[in-house]
Enzyme design. Sequence first.
Site, PDB file in Angstrom:
ATOM      1  N   GLY A 159       0.839  -1.199   0.000  1.00  0.00           N
ATOM      2  CA  GLY A 159       0.000   0.000   0.000  1.00  0.00           C
ATOM      3  C   GLY A 159       0.867   1.238   0.000  1.00  0.00           C
ATOM      4  N   ALA A 242       3.885  -2.479  11.353  1.00  0.00           N
ATOM      5  CA  ALA A 242       2.463  -2.478  10.995  1.00  0.00           C
ATOM      6  C   ALA A 242       1.596  -2.783  12.213  1.00  0.00           C
ATOM      7  CB  ALA A 242       2.217  -3.481   9.870  1.00  0.00           C
ATOM      8  N   ARG A 243       1.363  -4.061  12.490  1.00  0.00           N
ATOM      9  CA  ARG A 243       0.590  -4.500  13.647  1.00  0.00           C
ATOM     10  C   ARG A 243       1.233  -5.766  14.209  1.00  0.00           C
ATOM     11  NH1 ARG A 243      -1.284  -0.168  14.020  1.00  0.00           N
ATOM     12  NH2 ARG A 243      -3.480   0.466  14.148  1.00  0.00           N
ATOM     13  N   GLU A 272       0.339  -5.676  22.637  1.00  0.00           N
ATOM     14  CA  GLU A 272       0.741  -4.321  22.987  1.00  0.00           C
ATOM     15  C   GLU A 272      -0.255  -3.667  23.964  1.00  0.00           C
ATOM     16  OE1 GLU A 272       1.482  -0.304  20.368  1.00  0.00           O
ATOM     17  OE2 GLU A 272       2.016  -2.227  19.493  1.00  0.00           O
ATOM     18  N   HIS A 290       6.400   1.588  19.684  1.00  0.00           N
ATOM     19  CA  HIS A 290       5.351   2.013  18.747  1.00  0.00           C
ATOM     20  C   HIS A 290       5.514   3.499  18.408  1.00  0.00           C
ATOM     21  CE1 HIS A 290       1.047   1.052  17.254  1.00  0.00           C
ATOM     22  NE2 HIS A 290       1.592   2.003  16.500  1.00  0.00           N
TER      23      HIS A 290
END
Length: 328
Positions: A159, A242-243, A272, A290
């Site tokens: 993306g 990302a995650r 997290e 993060h």
Amino acid sequence: MSNAKLKVVLTIKLPDAVETRMRELFNTTLWFDLSPMPRDKLLAAAQDTDVLVTSLNDRLDADFFDAAPERLKMIANFGVGYDHIDIVKAAEKGIIVTNTPGVLTEDTAEMTMGLILAVSRRFVEGAELVQKGEFSVWSPTFMLGRRIYGKRLGIVGMGRIGQALARRARAFGMSVHYHNRKPVSPRISDELGATYWDDLDQMLSRMDVVSINCPGGPGTHHLLSGERLSKLQPHAILVNTARGQIVDEKTLAAMLREKRIAGVGLDVYEREPAINPELIGLPNAILLPHMASSTIEARQDMGDRVILNVKTFQDGHRPPDRVIPAML
């Protein structure tokens, strides 16, 4: 909407300039604690407001929307990801959900490229050694890392951020490969010199560096499972901005300990803000809190997108960054 100011409640502390502008435009209730709003206060706030400005710390699940009153009309999320929001349930309740896409692209790509460099060249290990006063002599075999020039980078998720990373990687002389649900347009792939892999397993087994840049959510949970991680080469490094839920952290930690992978750079975690203790203290793991989008510019831009979405809604128009179930 009427000309009366919308009642807006923030569930997290935002930059002062953003909060000030929101108070000028809306009937805004601020949250001054640096910690996110507790669940009970979140549920209470939803009972008496038109718009909630939320973040990834807020779990807006089916139970939340079941308890939401008719007055709550909008969730304006301060962030790009929306895997913490039950988008389908929100739509059923007629509640609009928006996010802040596009404003974190360059910052996250910068951080990802930085982690690739830092892990490959052992920046953190070297800096800590100097800080401890343990640098006493240079040697040809001292603190050897690996160059990234000429290496293959595999991007999982092509993306906006994946493409921005690809441009940076090309500037460093890396060969760009990617896996996506479908190929990007020929114009983009030609610009990036990117090779498409429809089979993620095949790509992973051939890369020197793998970067995760796909969205989170049920569809990508443990996309890099233990079985897939085992396909990485022993000299490969993995970076995730990302995650955290996309990676099987337990298997990843074991592979790092057993030297079945050269190193990792993580900015996000599976549970997290809790971090798997098996990752702590590993010399071949760079762990960040993060902070990929933590720039002054990004936070201001995110706030501007939130304000734009809420103001557009207040004026009776469709918010530009609306998230709908079809996007899942």
